[in-house]
Design an enzyme around this catalytic site. Sequence first.
Site, PDB file in Angstrom:
ATOM      1  CB  ALA A 153       8.948  -1.623   4.698  1.00  0.00           C
ATOM      2  CE1 TYR A 193       9.204   7.340   9.999  1.00  0.00           C
ATOM      3  CE2 TYR A 193       9.578   9.403  10.063  1.00  0.00           C
ATOM      4  CZ  TYR A 193       8.874   8.450   9.357  1.00  0.00           C
ATOM      5  OH  TYR A 193       8.499   8.403   8.131  1.00  0.00           O
ATOM      6  NE  ARG A 199      -0.204   0.612   4.386  1.00  0.00           N
ATOM      7  CZ  ARG A 199      -0.604   0.659   6.211  1.00  0.00           C
ATOM      8  NH1 ARG A 199      -1.733   0.331   5.774  1.00  0.00           N
ATOM      9  NH2 ARG A 199      -0.035   1.584   7.441  1.00  0.00           N
ATOM     10  CG  ASN A 238       7.506  15.588  13.739  1.00  0.00           C
ATOM     11  OD1 ASN A 238       7.354  16.827  14.578  1.00  0.00           O
ATOM     12  ND2 ASN A 238       7.082  15.476  12.750  1.00  0.00           N
TER      13      ASN A 238
END
Length: 417
Positions: free
Chosen positions: A257, A321, A188, A315
Amino acid sequence: MADRYLRLTGTAPGRFLTRRIGLPQPTPLRRWSAGRPDLEGPVLRLTAGAEPPPAGGSPYGAVVLDATGVADVPGLAGVHRTLHPLMRSLATCGRIVVLSRPLDLDGPQQAAAQQALEGFVRSLAKEAGRGVTVQLVRVAPGADPESVLAFLLSPKSAYVSGQVIEVAPNEPAPPASSRTALVTGAARGIGEAVAATLARDGAHVVCLDVPQSADALAAVAARLGGTALPLDITAPDAGERLTAALPRGLDVLVHNAGITRDRRLANMAADRWETVLDVNLASVLRTTDHLLKSGTLNDHARIVATASIAGIAGNAGQTNYAASKAGVIGFVRALAAAPRTRDRGITVNAVAPGFIETKMTAAVPFLIREAGRRMNSLGQGGQPADVAETVAWLAAAGSGGLTGQVVRVCGQSLLGA
Ligand code: NAI
């Protein structure tokens, strides 16, 4: 995820209303589609300092300014002289590309003048408006910038702006009848778009995603005439399974991914940290290493990894992340310089997407989502196809002069600018 504001400003009443109350007016971007001409007008190629043609004709689709000869600060006046009269003669979604030279670290005049071009380009990209993009290409002596120009002057680079791209001399890759590509996270979102774009460009695509997404993955692979490979990329035997699934070797490896598990560090349990670092970074290192050592990656292969502007700007709530995505950038730079890739003509690059309209960003709270969409020079989010086109360009056989680059696909996001 629909950008309703962009749709509103695309209508006459919406444009009128938003202009009256002083809201931004993003221009719908002209994207690539089969059969559509690449640019809305002619390409004008000029050397810095040259007199441009008189204004008044049809708008230019693009201007390529050769500033490679700008060797000192007075020479910068030529950049102004040539581009200033052209700024009102560019088509909507037009392109400006400035060609420059790598900095001569033994020549302060040349280095100052050539680095000045970077500030110039990044500022022009911020003020150009109307979907116009502006880039700087640093062309090393003996390098051919044409494959870079082909991408930057096309609608395929619609959401890439304010970038500095370095092109080095390289031996052209021998023509290959059919190339095999592997895209991780292909069930996706961005990965699906990357797989579709590589298939469009002629590759046989092996589509990989977690076994839980096997049905969606099979549908993507079937649609593209590719092969589905349900596999968790963090599995201890992932490398061996990949090699077994790629008997003809691999020409294009796309590490796409990725996952988020957001929390502020004070609230982040160790498993959230470890899972994100494992999927987004450690598995990238492990599988690439295995594919290189096992000889699965063919000569002149292209490796493209997915970073993020969060890995450049940082962030809040994303220490895990951002660490993983910054790590991807470090990995790409080191591997691109290593003899085991360089000596075989293998290139290693990263894309760093900004705000892209996918399920991942649809889950972001409304106000943060709107801020992410608008806080860039193009005033809108990107599409998965924008990242896919950039990956496909870096993955192309003709992109051998590009390695160790990090190309942001972020509409020149203000984050980390
Ligand atoms: P997505 O969540 O829509 O798709 C990611 C895919 O990766 C999913 O199909 C998922 O099943 C797969 N995946 C996750 N863990 C896996 C594993 N262990 N093994 C195999 N497959 C696995 O995400 P999206 O938005 O398409 O993002 C793709 C990449 O782009 C990610 O690396 C993401 O961090 C990066 N990115 C996305 C941005 C955005 O705005 N959407 C911005 C910056 C970076």
